[in-house]
Scaffold this active site. Structure first.
Site, short mmCIF file in Angstrom:
data_model
loop_
_atom_site.label_atom_id
_atom_site.label_comp_id
_atom_site.label_asym_id
_atom_site.label_seq_id
_atom_site.Cartn_x
_atom_site.Cartn_y
_atom_site.Cartn_z
N HIS A 19 0.37 1.03 16.14
CA HIS A 19 0.22 -0.14 17.03
C HIS A 19 1.36 -0.20 18.04
CE1 HIS A 19 -3.15 -1.55 14.69
NE2 HIS A 19 -2.45 -1.35 13.60
N LYS A 27 2.29 1.74 7.20
CA LYS A 27 2.72 0.90 8.33
C LYS A 27 3.61 1.69 9.27
CE LYS A 27 1.65 -2.80 8.79
NZ LYS A 27 0.37 -3.25 9.39
N ARG A 81 0.84 -1.19 0.00
CA ARG A 81 0.00 0.00 0.00
C ARG A 81 0.88 1.25 0.00
NH1 ARG A 81 -3.52 -1.52 5.18
NH2 ARG A 81 -1.53 -2.46 5.72
N ARG A 84 -26.38 -4.68 19.00
CA ARG A 84 -25.80 -4.94 17.67
C ARG A 84 -26.63 -5.97 16.90
NH1 ARG A 84 -24.27 -2.66 13.64
NH2 ARG A 84 -23.07 -3.89 12.20
N GLU A 143 -4.83 4.26 14.08
CA GLU A 143 -5.75 3.36 14.76
C GLU A 143 -6.37 3.93 16.03
OE1 GLU A 143 -2.50 2.85 14.51
OE2 GLU A 143 -1.68 2.35 16.48
N ALA A 161 -9.64 -12.30 13.39
CA ALA A 161 -9.18 -11.71 14.65
C ALA A 161 -7.78 -12.17 15.05
CB ALA A 161 -10.17 -12.02 15.77
N ILE A 162 -7.07 -12.81 14.12
CA ILE A 162 -5.74 -13.33 14.42
C ILE A 162 -4.78 -12.23 14.86
CG2 ILE A 162 -4.95 -13.26 12.00
CD1 ILE A 162 -4.09 -16.00 14.55
N ASP A 163 -5.01 -10.99 14.39
CA ASP A 163 -4.10 -9.91 14.79
C ASP A 163 -4.25 -9.57 16.27
OD1 ASP A 163 -6.60 -8.82 14.43
OD2 ASP A 163 -5.87 -6.95 13.56
N VAL A 186 -4.50 -15.28 8.07
CA VAL A 186 -3.57 -14.26 7.58
C VAL A 186 -3.75 -12.97 8.39
CG1 VAL A 186 -2.94 -12.84 5.59
CG2 VAL A 186 -3.48 -15.26 5.28
N ALA A 187 -2.64 -12.48 8.93
CA ALA A 187 -2.72 -11.35 9.87
C ALA A 187 -2.86 -10.00 9.16
CB ALA A 187 -1.49 -11.35 10.78
N ASN A 188 -2.44 -9.91 7.90
CA ASN A 188 -2.60 -8.63 7.18
C ASN A 188 -3.40 -8.84 5.91
OD1 ASN A 188 -0.62 -10.03 5.83
ND2 ASN A 188 0.38 -8.16 5.09
N LEU A 246 -13.96 -8.77 18.61
CA LEU A 246 -12.97 -7.84 19.16
C LEU A 246 -13.42 -7.39 20.54
CD1 LEU A 246 -10.40 -6.06 18.86
CD2 LEU A 246 -11.87 -4.27 17.94
N1 LIG Z 1 -6.52 -10.15 9.87
C1 LIG Z 1 -6.61 -8.93 9.35
O1 LIG Z 1 -5.97 -8.60 8.36
C2 LIG Z 1 -7.53 -7.93 9.99
C3 LIG Z 1 -7.90 -6.77 9.30
C4 LIG Z 1 -8.82 -5.89 9.91
C5 LIG Z 1 -9.32 -6.19 11.19
N2 LIG Z 1 -8.89 -7.32 11.82
C6 LIG Z 1 -9.36 -7.71 13.17
O2 LIG Z 1 -10.69 -8.21 13.11
C7 LIG Z 1 -11.25 -8.15 14.42
C8 LIG Z 1 -12.65 -7.53 14.35
O3 LIG Z 1 -12.53 -6.16 13.99
P1 LIG Z 1 -13.82 -5.22 13.84
O4 LIG Z 1 -13.33 -3.96 13.24
O5 LIG Z 1 -14.93 -5.95 13.17
O6 LIG Z 1 -14.21 -4.99 15.37
P2 LIG Z 1 -15.61 -4.44 15.91
O7 LIG Z 1 -15.35 -3.86 17.25
O8 LIG Z 1 -16.29 -3.61 14.88
O9 LIG Z 1 -16.49 -5.77 16.10
C9 LIG Z 1 -16.21 -6.76 17.03
C10 LIG Z 1 -17.51 -7.44 17.43
O10 LIG Z 1 -17.17 -8.56 18.24
C11 LIG Z 1 -18.24 -8.71 19.17
N3 LIG Z 1 -17.82 -9.59 20.25
C12 LIG Z 1 -16.96 -9.35 21.28
N4 LIG Z 1 -16.88 -10.46 22.06
C13 LIG Z 1 -17.70 -11.39 21.52
C14 LIG Z 1 -18.06 -12.71 21.88
N5 LIG Z 1 -17.57 -13.31 22.97
N6 LIG Z 1 -18.94 -13.39 21.08
C15 LIG Z 1 -19.44 -12.80 19.97
N7 LIG Z 1 -19.16 -11.54 19.59
C16 LIG Z 1 -18.30 -10.85 20.36
C17 LIG Z 1 -18.50 -7.26 19.60
O11 LIG Z 1 -19.76 -7.14 20.25
C18 LIG Z 1 -18.43 -6.53 18.27
O12 LIG Z 1 -19.70 -6.43 17.64
C19 LIG Z 1 -10.25 -7.31 15.24
O13 LIG Z 1 -9.41 -8.17 15.97
C20 LIG Z 1 -9.46 -6.59 14.18
O14 LIG Z 1 -8.16 -6.18 14.64
C21 LIG Z 1 -8.02 -8.18 11.25
#
Ligand SMILES: NC(=O)c1ccc[n+]([C@@H]2O[C@H](COP(=O)([O-])OP(=O)(O)OC[C@H]3O[C@@H](n4cnc5c(N)ncnc54)[C@H](O)[C@@H]3O)[C@@H](O)[C@H]2O)c1
Length: 370
Positions: free
Chosen positions: A96, A75, A15, A203, A118, A268-270, A298-300, A240
């Protein structure tokens, strides 16, 4: 203001901090933008694309850092970049900091003013510069699941949407936030049978209205997670808990009761992942198998689509970046949402949660700016 865009140097980061379209906006607002040669190569933007919109191409990162009052990146700076930052220079990028003491040390030593994408907020309590990457990851999660479900990739050999007369895939999305909603939209669009699990009733109500019956919603309990996961072809992990590691909602002991060759996509691996058996993977080798279940972790994820991701990121960062370019540090003092993004200022840590995690002293902004 003189704004600089170095080429990203983190491994596999394609990016770019400012797209040509964003540079055009900065130039139209009276700013000078200097871009390192080939900075846009990962999204197919040539040096000429930047020149056409009024940008100046410089031949090295060193020149960009030396001649800019604000650096816009994607980054966190790498070690070779820390020493090029200086006092009275603004850094606007993902940082981060909390889990990265070396990064914190490098930035504190530089004396720069670092605003982390962030932690910038919006009036609704959201994180507007994080959301676009969650949107991308959520949508990609279904594409990733579709690929992993193919027999040649080790999956069940199932087409997500089925065909007339044949059942579609059953997709369970755990966590109905930004990632989960976008994953569910893609899955519904492809014709899958979709269930979203969240622990927030508010939600779940919103999702129920949004999907108008095209996706089911369930409150998150041990029972509901088990029941849905056991019957799923695909499980998307999208939970999250802000500031904490992801809760492990799918235990290894559950895998043997799942459909053989089902797919787990742990977005949610990150944050450590929400499946006990998850470990981070890369785009080069994204999946592995545990107890007959395919894992994609995949983390990114947004890095796979740098063109879409850079544009989405630039759309979100543009108003904040322009405010910084127009007003410099005054923009941070005037705008509470940019202020929330301030992590480091003149050798002090100004973001309390990061300071706490790092065990370093926290300086409120008034103190750091005095
Ligand atoms: N791997 C990647 O490349 C990548 C990219 C972007 C985001 N992410 C990750 O994805 C994850 C989600 O991000 P987001 O922006 O959607 O967050 P968000 O805060 O918008 O949504 C998270 C949701 O999880 C719910 N939640 C929390 N605990 C729970 C449980 N025990 N059971 C069910 N639901 C539960 C919350 O109520 C919320 O609605 C984060 O860890 C974020 O860092 C990863």
């Amino acid at each position: 203001m003189k704004v600089g865009v170095p080429k990203e140097i983190k491994v596999h980061e394609y990016r770019v901090g400012l797209t040509p379209g964003a540079v055009r906006e900065y130039v139209a607002a009276g700013h000078r933008v200097m871009i390192e040669t080939n900075a846009g190569a990962g999204i197919g933007a040539t040096d000429d694309d930047y020149r056409i919109v009024g940008g100046t191409i410089l031949t090295s990162a060193a020149e960009v850092f030396a001649s800019s009052e604000m650096i816009v990146k994607v980054k966190e700076p790498q070690p070779s970049e820390w020493c090029q930052l200086r006092e009275n220079q603004i850094l606007f990028t993902y940082l981060h900091l909390a889990p990265d003491p070396d990064q914190a040390k490098g930035l504190l030593k530089s004396g720069c003013t670092a605003i982390a994408y962030e932690t910038v907020t919006d009036p609704h309590g959201g994180l507007p510069l994080l959301a676009p990457m969650s949107e991308v990851a959520g949508r990609l999660a279904i594409e990733a699941a579709g690929s992993a479900l193919k027999r040649s990739a080790g999956g069940r050999g199932l087409l997500i949407g089925g065909v007339p007369g044949v059942q579609p895939a059953r997709i369970v999305v755990i966590g109905g936030g930004v990632v989960g909603t976008h994953a569910a939209r893609m899955a519904v669009g492809l014709g899958a049978e979709v269930t979203i699990i969240d622990r927030s009733i508010v939600r779940l109500r919103e999702l129920d209205e949004l999907f108008e019956g095209r996706a089911r919603t369930r409150f998150s309990t041990i029972d509901s997670v088990e029941e849905e996961v056991f019957a799923a072809d695909v499980v998307i992990g999208a939970v999250l808990v802000p500031g904490a590691s992801a809760p492990k909602l799918v235990r290894r002991s559950m895998l043997s009761s799942m459909r053989k060759r089902a797919v787990l996509v742990d977005v949610a691996i990150d944050q450590g992942g929400c499946f006990e058996t998850s470990h981070p993977t890369t785009h080069a080798d994204p999946t592995y198998e545990v107890d007959g279940i395919i894992h994609y972790c995949v983390a990114n994820m947004p890095g796979a689509v740098p063109l879409t991701s850079s544009q989405a990121l630039n759309n979100a960062t543009l108003p904040f970046g322009l405010a910084l370019a127009n007003k410099g540090f005054t923009a941070v003092l005037e705008n509470p949402h940019l202020r929330a993004g301030l992590n480091v200022h003149r050798g002090r840590l100004t973001y309390e949660a990061a300071a706490e995690s790092l065990g370093l002293p926290f300086s409120p902004i008034e103190q750091a700016a005095a």
